[in-house]
Structures are given as C-alpha cells and as structure tokens.
Enzyme design. Sequence first.
Site, PDB file in Angstrom:
ATOM      1  N   CYS A   1       0.861  -1.181   0.000  1.00 14.37           N
ATOM      2  CA  CYS A   1       0.000   0.000   0.000  1.00 14.37           C
ATOM      3  C   CYS A   1       0.900   1.234   0.000  1.00 14.37           C
ATOM      4  O   CYS A   1       2.106   1.126   0.014  1.00 14.37           O
ATOM      5  CB  CYS A   1      -0.859  -0.011   1.259  1.00 14.37           C
ATOM      6  SG  CYS A   1      -1.721  -1.548   1.489  1.00 14.37           S
TER       7      CYS A   1
ATOM      8  N   ARG B   1       1.364   1.438  -6.272  1.00 13.65           N
ATOM      9  CA  ARG B   1       1.656   0.467  -5.199  1.00 13.65           C
ATOM     10  C   ARG B   1       0.416  -0.319  -4.791  1.00 13.65           C
ATOM     11  O   ARG B   1       0.483  -1.276  -4.039  1.00 13.65           O
ATOM     12  CB  ARG B   1       2.204   1.196  -3.970  1.00 13.65           C
ATOM     13  CG  ARG B   1       3.587   1.787  -4.144  1.00 13.65           C
ATOM     14  CD  ARG B   1       3.988   2.562  -2.925  1.00 13.65           C
ATOM     15  NE  ARG B   1       4.068   1.700  -1.761  1.00 13.65           N
ATOM     16  CZ  ARG B   1       5.213   1.252  -1.249  1.00 13.65           C
ATOM     17  NH1 ARG B   1       6.354   1.603  -1.827  1.00 13.65           N
ATOM     18  NH2 ARG B   1       5.246   0.471  -0.203  1.00 13.65           N
TER      19      ARG B   1
ATOM     20  N   TRP C   1      -3.789  -1.912  -1.095  1.00 11.39           N
ATOM     21  CA  TRP C   1      -3.854  -3.198  -1.795  1.00 11.39           C
ATOM     22  C   TRP C   1      -4.307  -4.185  -0.736  1.00 11.39           C
ATOM     23  O   TRP C   1      -3.578  -4.449   0.229  1.00 11.39           O
ATOM     24  CB  TRP C   1      -2.494  -3.592  -2.367  1.00 11.39           C
ATOM     25  CG  TRP C   1      -2.530  -4.851  -3.165  1.00 11.39           C
ATOM     26  CD1 TRP C   1      -2.860  -4.993  -4.482  1.00 11.39           C
ATOM     27  CD2 TRP C   1      -2.268  -6.179  -2.684  1.00 11.39           C
ATOM     28  NE1 TRP C   1      -2.787  -6.299  -4.855  1.00 11.39           N
ATOM     29  CE2 TRP C   1      -2.451  -7.061  -3.777  1.00 11.39           C
ATOM     30  CE3 TRP C   1      -1.898  -6.708  -1.469  1.00 11.39           C
ATOM     31  CZ2 TRP C   1      -2.267  -8.433  -3.682  1.00 11.39           C
ATOM     32  CZ3 TRP C   1      -1.715  -8.079  -1.355  1.00 11.39           C
ATOM     33  CH2 TRP C   1      -1.903  -8.920  -2.457  1.00 11.39           C
TER      34      TRP C   1
ATOM     35  N   ASN D   1       0.624  -0.116   6.301  1.00 11.72           N
ATOM     36  CA  ASN D   1       1.131  -1.036   5.274  1.00 11.72           C
ATOM     37  C   ASN D   1       1.618  -2.274   5.996  1.00 11.72           C
ATOM     38  O   ASN D   1       2.215  -2.166   7.060  1.00 11.72           O
ATOM     39  CB  ASN D   1       2.342  -0.427   4.540  1.00 11.72           C
ATOM     40  CG  ASN D   1       1.939   0.639   3.572  1.00 11.72           C
ATOM     41  OD1 ASN D   1       0.750   0.892   3.396  1.00 11.72           O
ATOM     42  ND2 ASN D   1       2.908   1.277   2.957  1.00 11.72           N
ATOM     43  N   GLY D   2       1.423  -3.457   5.399  1.00  9.93           N
ATOM     44  CA  GLY D   2       1.974  -4.676   5.977  1.00  9.93           C
ATOM     45  C   GLY D   2       0.874  -5.586   6.499  1.00  9.93           C
ATOM     46  O   GLY D   2      -0.299  -5.407   6.186  1.00  9.93           O
TER      47      GLY D   2
ATOM     48  N   GLU E   1       8.766 -15.627 -18.636  1.00 11.65           N
ATOM     49  CA  GLU E   1       8.566 -14.180 -18.512  1.00 11.65           C
ATOM     50  C   GLU E   1       7.495 -13.703 -19.488  1.00 11.65           C
ATOM     51  O   GLU E   1       6.628 -12.903 -19.146  1.00 11.65           O
ATOM     52  CB  GLU E   1       9.888 -13.448 -18.755  1.00 11.65           C
ATOM     53  CG  GLU E   1       9.795 -11.943 -19.013  1.00 11.65           C
ATOM     54  CD  GLU E   1       9.165 -11.137 -17.878  1.00 11.65           C
ATOM     55  OE1 GLU E   1       8.923 -11.704 -16.801  1.00 11.65           O
ATOM     56  OE2 GLU E   1       8.881  -9.952 -18.089  1.00 11.65           O
TER      57      GLU E   1
ATOM     58  N   LYS F   1       4.069 -11.795 -18.326  1.00 10.83           N
ATOM     59  CA  LYS F   1       3.651 -10.497 -18.878  1.00 10.83           C
ATOM     60  C   LYS F   1       2.234 -10.583 -19.419  1.00 10.83           C
ATOM     61  O   LYS F   1       1.389  -9.733 -19.156  1.00 10.83           O
ATOM     62  CB  LYS F   1       4.613 -10.075 -20.003  1.00 10.83           C
ATOM     63  CG  LYS F   1       5.940  -9.558 -19.538  1.00 10.83           C
ATOM     64  CD  LYS F   1       5.857  -8.135 -19.064  1.00 10.83           C
ATOM     65  CE  LYS F   1       6.286  -7.786 -17.691  1.00 10.83           C
ATOM     66  NZ  LYS F   1       6.863  -8.635 -16.771  1.00 10.83           N
TER      67      LYS F   1
ATOM     68  N   GLU G   1      -0.498 -11.310 -16.546  1.00 12.60           N
ATOM     69  CA  GLU G   1      -0.713 -10.254 -15.538  1.00 12.60           C
ATOM     70  C   GLU G   1      -1.327  -9.005 -16.170  1.00 12.60           C
ATOM     71  O   GLU G   1      -1.917  -8.190 -15.470  1.00 12.60           O
ATOM     72  CB  GLU G   1       0.583  -9.907 -14.815  1.00 12.60           C
ATOM     73  CG  GLU G   1       1.640  -9.201 -15.635  1.00 12.60           C
ATOM     74  CD  GLU G   1       2.838  -8.778 -14.780  1.00 12.60           C
ATOM     75  OE1 GLU G   1       2.692  -8.535 -13.571  1.00 12.60           O
ATOM     76  OE2 GLU G   1       3.940  -8.691 -15.331  1.00 12.60           O
TER      77      GLU G   1
ATOM     78  N   HIS H   1       6.261 -34.315 -22.519  1.00 10.82           N
ATOM     79  CA  HIS H   1       6.080 -35.015 -21.234  1.00 10.82           C
ATOM     80  C   HIS H   1       4.793 -34.605 -20.532  1.00 10.82           C
ATOM     81  O   HIS H   1       4.687 -34.690 -19.311  1.00 10.82           O
ATOM     82  CB  HIS H   1       7.298 -34.731 -20.332  1.00 10.82           C
ATOM     83  CG  HIS H   1       8.584 -35.198 -20.930  1.00 10.82           C
ATOM     84  ND1 HIS H   1       8.917 -36.530 -21.059  1.00 10.82           N
ATOM     85  CD2 HIS H   1       9.588 -34.503 -21.505  1.00 10.82           C
ATOM     86  CE1 HIS H   1      10.084 -36.641 -21.655  1.00 10.82           C
ATOM     87  NE2 HIS H   1      10.524 -35.430 -21.942  1.00 10.82           N
TER      88      HIS H   1
ATOM     89  N   LYS I   1       2.765  -2.809  -7.583  1.00 12.35           N
ATOM     90  CA  LYS I   1       4.112  -2.742  -8.130  1.00 12.35           C
ATOM     91  C   LYS I   1       5.150  -3.321  -7.177  1.00 12.35           C
ATOM     92  O   LYS I   1       6.099  -3.965  -7.608  1.00 12.35           O
ATOM     93  CB  LYS I   1       4.483  -1.276  -8.415  1.00 12.35           C
ATOM     94  CG  LYS I   1       5.852  -1.090  -9.036  1.00 12.35           C
ATOM     95  CD  LYS I   1       5.942  -1.741 -10.388  1.00 12.35           C
ATOM     96  CE  LYS I   1       7.304  -1.580 -11.022  1.00 12.35           C
ATOM     97  NZ  LYS I   1       7.432  -2.370 -12.260  1.00 12.35           N
TER      98      LYS I   1
HETATM   99  C1  AGP Z   1       6.570  -8.367 -12.969  1.00 10.12           C
HETATM  100  O1  AGP Z   1       5.978  -7.883 -14.161  1.00 10.12           O
HETATM  101  C2  AGP Z   1       5.589  -8.410 -11.817  1.00 10.12           C
HETATM  102  N1  AGP Z   1       5.039  -7.137 -11.591  1.00 10.12           N
HETATM  103  C3  AGP Z   1       6.149  -9.076 -10.575  1.00 10.12           C
HETATM  104  O2  AGP Z   1       6.327 -10.446 -10.875  1.00 10.12           O
HETATM  105  C4  AGP Z   1       7.502  -8.534 -10.038  1.00 10.12           C
HETATM  106  O3  AGP Z   1       8.550  -8.877 -10.909  1.00 10.12           O
HETATM  107  C5  AGP Z   1       7.773  -9.222  -8.678  1.00 10.12           C
HETATM  108  O4  AGP Z   1       6.746  -8.847  -7.783  1.00 10.12           O
HETATM  109  C6  AGP Z   1       9.139  -8.869  -8.086  1.00 10.12           C
HETATM  110  O5  AGP Z   1       9.207  -7.489  -7.839  1.00 10.12           O
HETATM  111  P1  AGP Z   1      10.661  -6.858  -7.499  1.00 10.12           P
HETATM  112  O6  AGP Z   1      11.517  -7.051  -8.707  1.00 10.12           O
HETATM  113  O7  AGP Z   1      10.378  -5.419  -7.183  1.00 10.12           O
HETATM  114  O8  AGP Z   1      11.201  -7.618  -6.320  1.00 10.12           O
END
Ligand code: AGP
Length: 610
Positions: A2, A27, A74, A98-99, A480, A484, A487, A503, A605
């Site tokens: 958050c 965030r 969040w 936060n947390g 990756e 992308k 998400e 397999h 993020k």
């Molecule tokens: C990547 O597109 C995602 N948003 C997510 O997997 C991100 O890479 C992951 O949360 C790690 O974040 P960081 O690199 O800030 O540790």
Amino acid sequence: MCGIIGITSTKPVTQRIVDGLKRLEYRGYDSAGVATLESGHINTRRSAGKIANLQSVVDAHPLHGHIGIGHIRWATHGAPTENNAHPISNGKLSIVHNGIIENFAQLREQLTAKGHVFHSQTDTESIVHLITDHLDHGSSPKEALHKALNQLEGAFAIGVLFEGHDLLLGARRGSPLVIGVGEEEMFLGSDALGLAPYTDRLIYLEEGDWVILKSNSYQIYDHNAAPITRPIVHIPTDNFQIAKDGFAHFMLKEIHEQPSVIGQSLSNVLDPCSRLPSFEGLNFPQVNAFDTINIVACGTSHYAAMVAKYWLEGLAHLRVNVDMASEFRYRKPTLISNDICLFISQSGETADTLAALKHAKAHGQFCIALVNVATSSMAREADAVILTDAGVEVGVASTKAFTCQLIVLATLSLALSLQTKASSPEQVTVHVEALTHVPTLMGQLLTQTETYSQIARKWLMGAKDILYIGRGTLFPMALEGALKLKELSYIHAEGFPAGELKHGPIALIDQDLPVIVLAPHDHLFDKTLSNAFEVLARGARVILLTDTIGAKKITQINDHIIVITLIETTDLTAPLLYALPLQLLAYYTALHKGTDVDQPRNLAKSVTVE
Ligand code: AGP
C-alpha cells in the site's frame, strides 16, 4: 504494497496528501482515504476503487486541517470496500497501515472481550483498538503507541493521528517508512516517490524506529523508546519524475525507454579504458570456479535470475542455485559460509526477497542486492549493492527494469569469467561488443510495434489459453513472456521448456491454441523448431520468433504459423532482444482487451507483504 502519505504543516494538507497518494497509486489501488485533524478533531474521507474516487469525495466534502494522513490500499485482510479503506478511525485516533499484523486475530479477540467494537474486516483495526486500550488506561499518545508496538507481530509501517493532539506519529517494522523534512512542515511516506514534490531531504527509518513529528520538529525513537538520530539524505527530486511523456501508458513509455536505460546501465559497469566489465567498487569476494552463487528473487526478477544461471555457469564455470524468494528460507538451504547470495529486485522492497536476504545474511552469506532503487530496504540491508539504472518504473508489469537486470547480470557473468579465468579478455571483449549493439537493435525492434499489435488483435486477445516455449536462456524468457501476458490481459498463459512439451503439456494443444515459440538460430534451434512443428501438427497457432537464418529453415508455412524475423543474436543478447516482442505482445493484447495496462487488477508494483 500500500502507500502512505502524512503531513504536518502550518498550511492546509488535504490536497497535497491526495496528490502524494496519486504518485503512489502504482503500489496498490483497491481503495483510498485521507484523515485530517481540524481544531483537534479527526475527520475522515474514504472511497473504494481508484484514487480518482477519493478525489471526487474530497472535492464534494472538503477536509480542512494542517495535519493529516492518507493511504492507498492493496487489500490483504478484508474486501476492498470503503469500510475497509484506511485511515481506520474510532473517534480517538486514526491509522494508516502497510503490511500484515500476524497476531491480529488474537488481539481482536482480546480487545473484543474488553468491550472494543470492531467495524471492519482489517487487521489494521486491531492496532487502532490496541492503542485506544492503552489510552483508556491512562497512557499518553506516545506511551500508548510504544506499548502497542511491542505487542504487534508481523510487518508494518503506520501513520497515526490522535484526537486532540497536534502530532503526527509513525513507526516501521518490516515495511519501509521515510520522513521528509520541509520548511515548517514534516512529511511521512512509504517511499520517497510520494514525497518528491514536497522535499528532497529524507530520513529513512530503520527497523523498529518510530517517530513523533510536529510541523517544525521531529524525534525518532528506537524500539526501547530511546531517542535516536538518523541521517538526513538529499535525494534529487528529478530522480522521481513520473510522467507519461505523450505515451498512452507508463508501460509503453518504459518499453521505449529500454534502448537508453540499457545503454546507461551497461556503461555504468564497463571500465572506460579497457571496456571490460568492472565491478571494482563492489568489493566482490574473490570467487573460484568451484564457488557457489545462490540467486534469490520473485516474479520477473526470478526469471532474470534463471537466465543468469545459464550465463554464470556457462561463462564463469560457477555453481549457481536459483530460488524463488518465497521458498528459499523455508526449504532450509545448505548455506556454506562465504558463499555468495545475490538478491534481485526492481523495487528493493519485495517482502519475500528481503526476508530471504536477512536469512542468508544471518547464515554468514555475502549478500549482494541487485536493485533499481538505491535507497531501498534491500540496498540498505545488503553487504554490497549493484544498481540497475532503469529510472523509476511505474508500470506494474516490469519491462525496462528487467532488461536492465539482464544487461548487468550479463556483464557480471563476464567479469566473473575473467576472475575464474574461464574467459580471456579477448573473448570477453567480443561479448561486450555484442552487448553494446543491443540499444541500437532494440531501437530497430521498436519500430515494428504494429506487427505485434496486429498479432495480438488477430490471435491472442480472444484466446483462452496461450503457451510459450523456449530452450536454454529462452526457457526463462518463455516464463517471462507468459507472466507479462497473464498479468496484463488476465488470459491464462504458461511457459515451458520446449523439450518438456512431450512429457505432458502437449496434451493442452487444442485447435487454434496460440503457442509462442522463442527460437533464435542457436545450437538448440533445430530441436525447438521440431517442437514448433509438433504443436503445429496438432492444430495450434504458432507465432515463431526467430532470425533471418532461422527463418530460412522454416519450410512448413500455412495459415497457422506466423514467423517474426528478429535480429541475429548471441547467447548473451538473445534474452535482451527477445524480451521486447514478449512485452509488446502482452501490452497490445491487454490494450485490445481493454484491461488496465498500468494497474492490472489484483496486482501492485511492490509486494511488501509475504
Ligand atoms: C513483474 O511484471 C511483476 N510485476 C512481478 O512479478 C515482479 O517482478 C515481482 O513482484 C518482483 O518485484 P521486485 O523485482 O520489485 O522484487
């Protein structure tokens, strides 16, 4: 993940708190709220949904006052509703948090038994009533906060207002919190980005610190309530410029920034004279070919770690373990003292990765943080720091930070290959020469965005499932690419090693199911091409990314295969250059589907909770 903003000033604070929250919206964006003290009374405005909704509420029902706290959420405990939005107030105090409070349930039970009435589903409300309970038994705000902090378990960064007291209080344990020093005003923030428009003088609170702020003074305390001091650091605010600069989304801007930031990140680690990779300032321990490097990360950063494993083993002949941070310390890894642990994180705040770093450090590891934020918790916790120079990355989907991680990991592998004598300076020079061309080649790829937009519209946006396959370093790139896409567009996507299809996963192949095949013309090309034909033969739609040499070897052309011809690559440049088509396919699929490209649902993020 958050965001927190607090201000105590001699001027009105409401709009500046809301504006600060807007800068932190990446965030987390489930709900938001602001509370201010006016003539000693706390007034609160909250809303579900995006920060724009809170702005509307505040416009319609203005808040006055020179002390306030704000929060963008969040959700961890409790649905993302207005009632669960922060600040959580009870007439005596108001809190933003936060947390995760891990013992919130026990506290809630104990406090309910003492007559406290809870109104939300949040763990945060347990803090509100715990502090209130101490106030009710005669403690001052300062005493009540300190006592409550000692009863909390878990991770938190909090901001607190007390009814009738012109104070702003904050505390951190496991979640970052920073103080901003202004002119006759003081600020509190979950990260510097939110405070950048207001001050460039920052104080980073450390674990267990808590603080009492007034408009013209502050006092920091340690966990024993002893007064302590922390340095004021000057962070140029132009480090935190966040503007789309004419692009439709931050993500698209950040995709197009890659040629420049890759070039910058590369030049940062090349010796200007020898043009060889140099990490002199890193006080990197001497490594030998039999040493082990453990690499730990999450998400996209984990895939960068997986790519680096191929390079460090193949080029430097080092032994490399790669772990997902959320699994690392729970599998009880055998950590030989003086082995090296490398933690990769764009934000430098990911809770799982930070916790893994602390675990490794406690076990005698030499811990290196490869991060994009120099002032992050990981940067401050590690024995050594390598910075990617990607600039602020606002889009939740990591793009430029990822390729900057790759370019730094590639040069680190080359530097270590010199140290282990696995490579000669002449061999390294050839690799560096190839890397220096990457920014130009990326620029060329970025002139073909329409190709990816058309494929996304024609073959991807309507798909129910999408598979990605690759071999060698293109296997983590397949993971990756799938991340992308899923998400951003919410379409189910999975990455596999191409050799694994037979397999089991090949059972997924259905008529017209899109399969994205990453096949640079390298030593694995023929095998990967065979895998492409295996799925083609079963009705899949194949989008095959290769280069001119590879394209010439593709004989079966029909309406179920699209060949995208990229530039020739090397083992080091392939992941960097294949990243762009994967980012663009994901971006345009999401764009055509109409999902929120910069703030996809359920995501944030920086994942600062475990
Ligand atoms: C990547 O597109 C995602 N948003 C997510 O997997 C991100 O890479 C992951 O949360 C790690 O974040 P960081 O690199 O800030 O540790």
